[in-house]
Design a protein around this motif. Sequence first.
Motif, PDB file in Angstrom:
ATOM      1  N   THR A 264       0.842  -1.190   0.000  1.00  0.00           N
ATOM      2  CA  THR A 264       0.000   0.000   0.000  1.00  0.00           C
ATOM      3  C   THR A 264       0.882   1.247   0.000  1.00  0.00           C
ATOM      4  O   THR A 264       1.826   1.348   0.788  1.00  0.00           O
ATOM      5  CB  THR A 264      -0.925   0.005   1.230  1.00  0.00           C
ATOM      6  OG1 THR A 264      -1.724  -1.181   1.187  1.00  0.00           O
ATOM      7  CG2 THR A 264      -1.824   1.226   1.240  1.00  0.00           C
ATOM      8  N   MET A 265       0.559   2.187  -0.895  1.00  0.00           N
ATOM      9  CA  MET A 265       1.374   3.401  -1.026  1.00  0.00           C
ATOM     10  C   MET A 265       0.490   4.622  -1.189  1.00  0.00           C
ATOM     11  O   MET A 265      -0.575   4.543  -1.814  1.00  0.00           O
ATOM     12  CB  MET A 265       2.302   3.297  -2.249  1.00  0.00           C
ATOM     13  CG  MET A 265       3.329   2.194  -2.167  1.00  0.00           C
ATOM     14  SD  MET A 265       4.351   2.124  -3.659  1.00  0.00           S
ATOM     15  CE  MET A 265       5.413   3.550  -3.398  1.00  0.00           C
ATOM     16  N   ARG A 266       0.976   5.729  -0.685  1.00  0.00           N
ATOM     17  CA  ARG A 266       0.323   7.006  -0.927  1.00  0.00           C
ATOM     18  C   ARG A 266       0.754   7.530  -2.288  1.00  0.00           C
ATOM     19  O   ARG A 266       1.789   7.134  -2.835  1.00  0.00           O
ATOM     20  CB  ARG A 266       0.689   7.996   0.171  1.00  0.00           C
ATOM     21  CG  ARG A 266       0.133   7.575   1.525  1.00  0.00           C
ATOM     22  CD  ARG A 266       0.528   8.501   2.614  1.00  0.00           C
ATOM     23  NE  ARG A 266      -0.179   9.779   2.433  1.00  0.00           N
ATOM     24  CZ  ARG A 266      -0.144  10.744   3.314  1.00  0.00           C
ATOM     25  NH1 ARG A 266       0.532  10.615   4.433  1.00  0.00           N
ATOM     26  NH2 ARG A 266      -0.798  11.875   3.087  1.00  0.00           N
TER      27      ARG A 266
ATOM     28  N   ASP B 151       4.265   8.846  -2.582  1.00  0.00           N
ATOM     29  CA  ASP B 151       5.290   7.808  -2.542  1.00  0.00           C
ATOM     30  C   ASP B 151       5.422   7.084  -3.887  1.00  0.00           C
ATOM     31  O   ASP B 151       6.524   6.750  -4.306  1.00  0.00           O
ATOM     32  CB  ASP B 151       4.994   6.811  -1.422  1.00  0.00           C
ATOM     33  CG  ASP B 151       5.086   7.458  -0.052  1.00  0.00           C
ATOM     34  OD1 ASP B 151       5.927   8.361   0.134  1.00  0.00           O
ATOM     35  OD2 ASP B 151       4.311   7.065   0.840  1.00  0.00           O
TER      36      ASP B 151
ATOM     37  N   ARG C  94      -8.251   2.221  -4.491  1.00  0.00           N
ATOM     38  CA  ARG C  94      -7.940   3.560  -3.979  1.00  0.00           C
ATOM     39  C   ARG C  94      -8.770   3.757  -2.723  1.00  0.00           C
ATOM     40  O   ARG C  94      -9.987   3.561  -2.735  1.00  0.00           O
ATOM     41  CB  ARG C  94      -8.316   4.586  -5.045  1.00  0.00           C
ATOM     42  CG  ARG C  94      -8.158   6.009  -4.672  1.00  0.00           C
ATOM     43  CD  ARG C  94      -8.568   6.858  -5.895  1.00  0.00           C
ATOM     44  NE  ARG C  94      -8.380   8.255  -5.641  1.00  0.00           N
ATOM     45  CZ  ARG C  94      -9.342   9.098  -5.283  1.00  0.00           C
ATOM     46  NH1 ARG C  94     -10.579   8.655  -5.153  1.00  0.00           N
ATOM     47  NH2 ARG C  94      -9.077  10.359  -5.066  1.00  0.00           N
TER      48      ARG C  94
ATOM     49  N   TYR D  54      -8.979   8.707   2.872  1.00  0.00           N
ATOM     50  CA  TYR D  54      -9.211   8.919   4.300  1.00  0.00           C
ATOM     51  C   TYR D  54      -9.721  10.344   4.506  1.00  0.00           C
ATOM     52  O   TYR D  54      -9.167  11.289   3.943  1.00  0.00           O
ATOM     53  CB  TYR D  54      -7.915   8.713   5.086  1.00  0.00           C
ATOM     54  CG  TYR D  54      -7.434   7.287   5.051  1.00  0.00           C
ATOM     55  CD1 TYR D  54      -7.802   6.390   6.038  1.00  0.00           C
ATOM     56  CD2 TYR D  54      -6.624   6.824   4.010  1.00  0.00           C
ATOM     57  CE1 TYR D  54      -7.371   5.066   6.014  1.00  0.00           C
ATOM     58  CE2 TYR D  54      -6.184   5.515   3.977  1.00  0.00           C
ATOM     59  CZ  TYR D  54      -6.567   4.643   4.979  1.00  0.00           C
ATOM     60  OH  TYR D  54      -6.143   3.341   4.939  1.00  0.00           O
TER      61      TYR D  54
ATOM     62  N   ARG E  87      -5.831  12.070   2.734  1.00  0.00           N
ATOM     63  CA  ARG E  87      -4.813  11.046   2.489  1.00  0.00           C
ATOM     64  C   ARG E  87      -5.443  10.000   1.577  1.00  0.00           C
ATOM     65  O   ARG E  87      -6.557   9.537   1.819  1.00  0.00           O
ATOM     66  CB  ARG E  87      -4.378  10.412   3.807  1.00  0.00           C
ATOM     67  CG  ARG E  87      -3.357   9.319   3.632  1.00  0.00           C
ATOM     68  CD  ARG E  87      -2.760   8.877   4.972  1.00  0.00           C
ATOM     69  NE  ARG E  87      -3.751   8.600   5.989  1.00  0.00           N
ATOM     70  CZ  ARG E  87      -3.937   7.409   6.557  1.00  0.00           C
ATOM     71  NH1 ARG E  87      -3.206   6.374   6.185  1.00  0.00           N
ATOM     72  NH2 ARG E  87      -4.848   7.248   7.489  1.00  0.00           N
TER      73      ARG E  87
ATOM     74  N   GLU F 132      -4.568   6.313  -0.446  1.00  0.00           N
ATOM     75  CA  GLU F 132      -3.645   5.189  -0.568  1.00  0.00           C
ATOM     76  C   GLU F 132      -4.098   4.260  -1.696  1.00  0.00           C
ATOM     77  O   GLU F 132      -5.290   4.114  -1.947  1.00  0.00           O
ATOM     78  CB  GLU F 132      -3.588   4.394   0.742  1.00  0.00           C
ATOM     79  CG  GLU F 132      -2.963   5.155   1.876  1.00  0.00           C
ATOM     80  CD  GLU F 132      -2.895   4.359   3.155  1.00  0.00           C
ATOM     81  OE1 GLU F 132      -2.088   4.730   4.017  1.00  0.00           O
ATOM     82  OE2 GLU F 132      -3.652   3.359   3.300  1.00  0.00           O
ATOM     83  N   TYR F 133      -3.113   3.665  -2.340  1.00  0.00           N
ATOM     84  CA  TYR F 133      -3.351   2.740  -3.446  1.00  0.00           C
ATOM     85  C   TYR F 133      -2.713   1.402  -3.121  1.00  0.00           C
ATOM     86  O   TYR F 133      -1.672   1.335  -2.473  1.00  0.00           O
ATOM     87  CB  TYR F 133      -2.742   3.285  -4.737  1.00  0.00           C
ATOM     88  CG  TYR F 133      -3.352   4.591  -5.167  1.00  0.00           C
ATOM     89  CD1 TYR F 133      -4.472   4.610  -5.989  1.00  0.00           C
ATOM     90  CD2 TYR F 133      -2.825   5.807  -4.739  1.00  0.00           C
ATOM     91  CE1 TYR F 133      -5.050   5.804  -6.373  1.00  0.00           C
ATOM     92  CE2 TYR F 133      -3.401   7.009  -5.127  1.00  0.00           C
ATOM     93  CZ  TYR F 133      -4.505   7.000  -5.936  1.00  0.00           C
ATOM     94  OH  TYR F 133      -5.083   8.177  -6.316  1.00  0.00           O
ATOM     95  N   ARG F 134      -3.346   0.347  -3.595  1.00  0.00           N
ATOM     96  CA  ARG F 134      -2.792  -0.996  -3.449  1.00  0.00           C
ATOM     97  C   ARG F 134      -3.326  -1.868  -4.574  1.00  0.00           C
ATOM     98  O   ARG F 134      -4.327  -1.547  -5.213  1.00  0.00           O
ATOM     99  CB  ARG F 134      -3.133  -1.600  -2.093  1.00  0.00           C
ATOM    100  CG  ARG F 134      -4.599  -1.923  -1.910  1.00  0.00           C
ATOM    101  CD  ARG F 134      -4.854  -2.718  -0.638  1.00  0.00           C
ATOM    102  NE  ARG F 134      -6.238  -3.136  -0.588  1.00  0.00           N
ATOM    103  CZ  ARG F 134      -6.744  -4.199  -1.192  1.00  0.00           C
ATOM    104  NH1 ARG F 134      -5.973  -4.970  -1.935  1.00  0.00           N
ATOM    105  NH2 ARG F 134      -8.023  -4.503  -1.097  1.00  0.00           N
TER     106      ARG F 134
END
Length: 117
Positions: free
Chosen positions: A36-38, A41, A69, A72, A78, A80-82
Amino acid sequence: MENFYTNDNCPIRDVLSRLGDKWSMLVLVTLNANGTMRFCDVHKAIADISQRMLTVTLRTLEADGLISRKVYAEVPPRVEYRLTELGESLMPRVQMLVDWALEHMSEIMKHREVMAK
């Protein structure tokens, strides 16, 4: 002999056109390697991609169900992707291509030099 569907109905052309662009594979490999990354990043990991192109690529991969996606409700927001389960199922095949490219890149570069002369 293998016969292919017309452009509108060919699953091979459709999938390869989505994954075969300049950035999609790099984004998938980056998320696979890091989890998982922002957004920022991912952008740092692929330094030469513009923010706009990263946004477009992430949206396309999300639309195809390869990444998810999560937003938050914070200030600042915020995101985050994974990889999704579907995206993870693709990665062994992508990794084979990455491994092949790493193994044969010097040979490919030599052939390019010969052809450029």
